[in-house]
Design an enzyme around this catalytic site. Structure first.
Site, PDB file in Angstrom:
ATOM      1  N   ARG A 195      64.938  40.875  12.196  1.00  0.00           N
ATOM      2  CA  ARG A 195      64.071  41.206  12.572  1.00  0.00           C
ATOM      3  C   ARG A 195      64.354  42.796  12.250  1.00  0.00           C
ATOM      4  O   ARG A 195      65.364  43.062  12.616  1.00  0.00           O
ATOM      5  CB  ARG A 195      63.918  41.163  14.200  1.00  0.00           C
ATOM      6  CG  ARG A 195      62.941  39.519  14.562  1.00  0.00           C
ATOM      7  CD  ARG A 195      62.031  39.287  14.003  1.00  0.00           C
ATOM      8  NE  ARG A 195      61.454  38.170  14.308  1.00  0.00           N
ATOM      9  CZ  ARG A 195      60.656  37.047  14.432  1.00  0.00           C
ATOM     10  NH1 ARG A 195      59.811  37.653  12.692  1.00  0.00           N
ATOM     11  NH2 ARG A 195      60.049  36.106  14.523  1.00  0.00           N
ATOM     12  N   THR A 196      63.213  44.002  11.728  1.00  0.00           N
ATOM     13  CA  THR A 196      64.032  45.115  12.658  1.00  0.00           C
ATOM     14  C   THR A 196      64.226  45.673  13.201  1.00  0.00           C
ATOM     15  O   THR A 196      63.391  45.407  14.431  1.00  0.00           O
ATOM     16  CB  THR A 196      62.933  45.525  11.819  1.00  0.00           C
ATOM     17  OG1 THR A 196      62.517  45.589  10.478  1.00  0.00           O
ATOM     18  CG2 THR A 196      62.792  47.546  12.013  1.00  0.00           C
ATOM     19  N   GLN A 197      65.789  45.835  13.843  1.00  0.00           N
ATOM     20  CA  GLN A 197      66.063  45.999  15.736  1.00  0.00           C
ATOM     21  C   GLN A 197      66.302  47.178  15.495  1.00  0.00           C
ATOM     22  O   GLN A 197      65.994  48.114  16.717  1.00  0.00           O
ATOM     23  CB  GLN A 197      67.230  46.239  15.386  1.00  0.00           C
ATOM     24  CG  GLN A 197      67.759  44.892  15.312  1.00  0.00           C
ATOM     25  CD  GLN A 197      67.341  44.163  15.925  1.00  0.00           C
ATOM     26  OE1 GLN A 197      67.325  43.708  17.475  1.00  0.00           O
ATOM     27  NE2 GLN A 197      66.716  42.234  15.951  1.00  0.00           N
ATOM     28  N   TYR A 198      66.175  48.718  14.578  1.00  0.00           N
ATOM     29  CA  TYR A 198      65.926  49.888  14.619  1.00  0.00           C
ATOM     30  C   TYR A 198      65.080  50.110  13.147  1.00  0.00           C
ATOM     31  O   TYR A 198      65.057  49.998  12.438  1.00  0.00           O
ATOM     32  CB  TYR A 198      67.389  50.764  15.436  1.00  0.00           C
ATOM     33  CG  TYR A 198      66.919  51.929  15.198  1.00  0.00           C
ATOM     34  CD1 TYR A 198      66.766  52.274  16.897  1.00  0.00           C
ATOM     35  CD2 TYR A 198      67.525  52.545  14.391  1.00  0.00           C
ATOM     36  CE1 TYR A 198      66.766  53.416  17.154  1.00  0.00           C
ATOM     37  CE2 TYR A 198      67.438  54.472  15.020  1.00  0.00           C
ATOM     38  CZ  TYR A 198      66.952  54.640  16.818  1.00  0.00           C
ATOM     39  OH  TYR A 198      67.030  55.648  17.517  1.00  0.00           O
ATOM     40  N   TRP A 219      57.132  49.418  13.098  1.00  0.00           N
ATOM     41  CA  TRP A 219      57.202  50.536  14.484  1.00  0.00           C
ATOM     42  C   TRP A 219      56.488  52.031  13.798  1.00  0.00           C
ATOM     43  O   TRP A 219      57.409  53.018  14.015  1.00  0.00           O
ATOM     44  CB  TRP A 219      59.418  50.556  14.086  1.00  0.00           C
ATOM     45  CG  TRP A 219      59.579  49.597  14.734  1.00  0.00           C
ATOM     46  CD1 TRP A 219      60.396  48.600  14.235  1.00  0.00           C
ATOM     47  CD2 TRP A 219      61.249  50.116  15.741  1.00  0.00           C
ATOM     48  NE1 TRP A 219      60.728  47.524  14.783  1.00  0.00           N
ATOM     49  CE2 TRP A 219      61.526  48.785  15.546  1.00  0.00           C
ATOM     50  CE3 TRP A 219      61.739  50.911  16.719  1.00  0.00           C
ATOM     51  CZ2 TRP A 219      61.992  48.159  16.685  1.00  0.00           C
ATOM     52  CZ3 TRP A 219      62.212  50.617  17.750  1.00  0.00           C
ATOM     53  CH2 TRP A 219      62.945  49.826  17.910  1.00  0.00           C
TER      54      TRP A 219
END
Length: 244
Positions: A21-24, A128
């Site tokens: 997953r995209t963590q940041y 995001w």
């Protein structure tokens, strides 16, 4: 019996590592500010793209037209915004293929975005971005926001990112329903100038978009006149407790 190399290869091809997953977010854009004016919607954003704390890119377009009646502006991860634009392009294409003399309006697109963002949030793999969607259809002006977890609302003026703290007080004080185009642009430039002074991720290269019943116009990039000679800017740590 499998050899060690075959065992390693099998392990690499398996799902033992799980879904990533995209963590940041990596490359991000800062504030977008938008408001309703007498004839339609105005939206402003700078063109900076920050890689962490480094202002890496200075020509990132974060305001885009969507179909015939809408514009979208995005704060947050640039690559996720590109993915969202791919979703929207597919929706507009599918809508055009019906050839029924009707087209998606801003309310429909805003509703679609709320479902997309909330769906991705529920998969623990959010896009995001904080999005502003504005448009005009059949004389009705629309301005709404969607966050990365699907929170959404409509308002007469909206700001994302740092603008939600620095620009909103200016908008609340000076916005009124009968703003002319010139007054709206002046107010947006005032907000963007304050953000340029206060937000380290902002860059002095802006675009302002306008949408009315006649269509969408996005300005060429331009810079604002600034003044950096204020005493508070010359030595900002004077009198600040605990500062370096």
């Amino acid at each position: 019996m499998e050899s060690n190399s075959e065992t390693k290869q099998h392990t690499l091809l398996s799902s033992d590592y799980g879904i990533q997953r995209t963590q940041y977010p990596y490359v991000t854009g800062t504030s977008v500010v938008a408001l309703k004016y007498k004839d339609g919607i105005l939206m402003a954003a700078d063109m900076g793209g920050s890689y962490g704390s480094t202002l890496r890119y200075k020509s990132v377009e974060r305001i885009k037209p969507v179909g015939k009646h809408s514009i979208i502006g995005a704060s947050g991860e640039i690559s996720d915004f590109q993915e969202i634009m791919r979703y929207l392009d597919e929706q507009v294409l599918n809508d055009n293929m019906w050839d029924d003399r009707n087209s998606l309006g801003p309310k429909e697109i805003h509703s679609y975005l709320t479902r997309v963002m909330y769906n991705r949030r529920n998969k623990f793999d959010p896009l995001w971005n904080t999005l502003i969607l504005g448009g005009v259809k059949k004389g009705q002006k629309f301005l709404g926001m969607v966050t990365m977890i699907g929170v959404n609302f409509e308002e007469n003026h909206i700001a994302t990112g740092f603008g939600n703290h620095m620009a909103q007080p200016l908008l609340r004080a000076e916005w009124h329903e009968n703003l002319t185009f010139e007054e709206g642009v002046t107010l947006l430039e005032k907000c963007m100038r304050v953000l340029l002074y206060r937000d380290r991720s902002a860059v002095n290269k802006f675009q302002i978009a306008k949408i009315t019943e006649e269509g969408v116009t996005i300005s060429q990039p331009y810079a604002l006149k600034t003044f950096w000679g204020y005493k508070a800017f010359e030595n900002p740590t004077v009198g600040a407790e605990g500062s370096w």
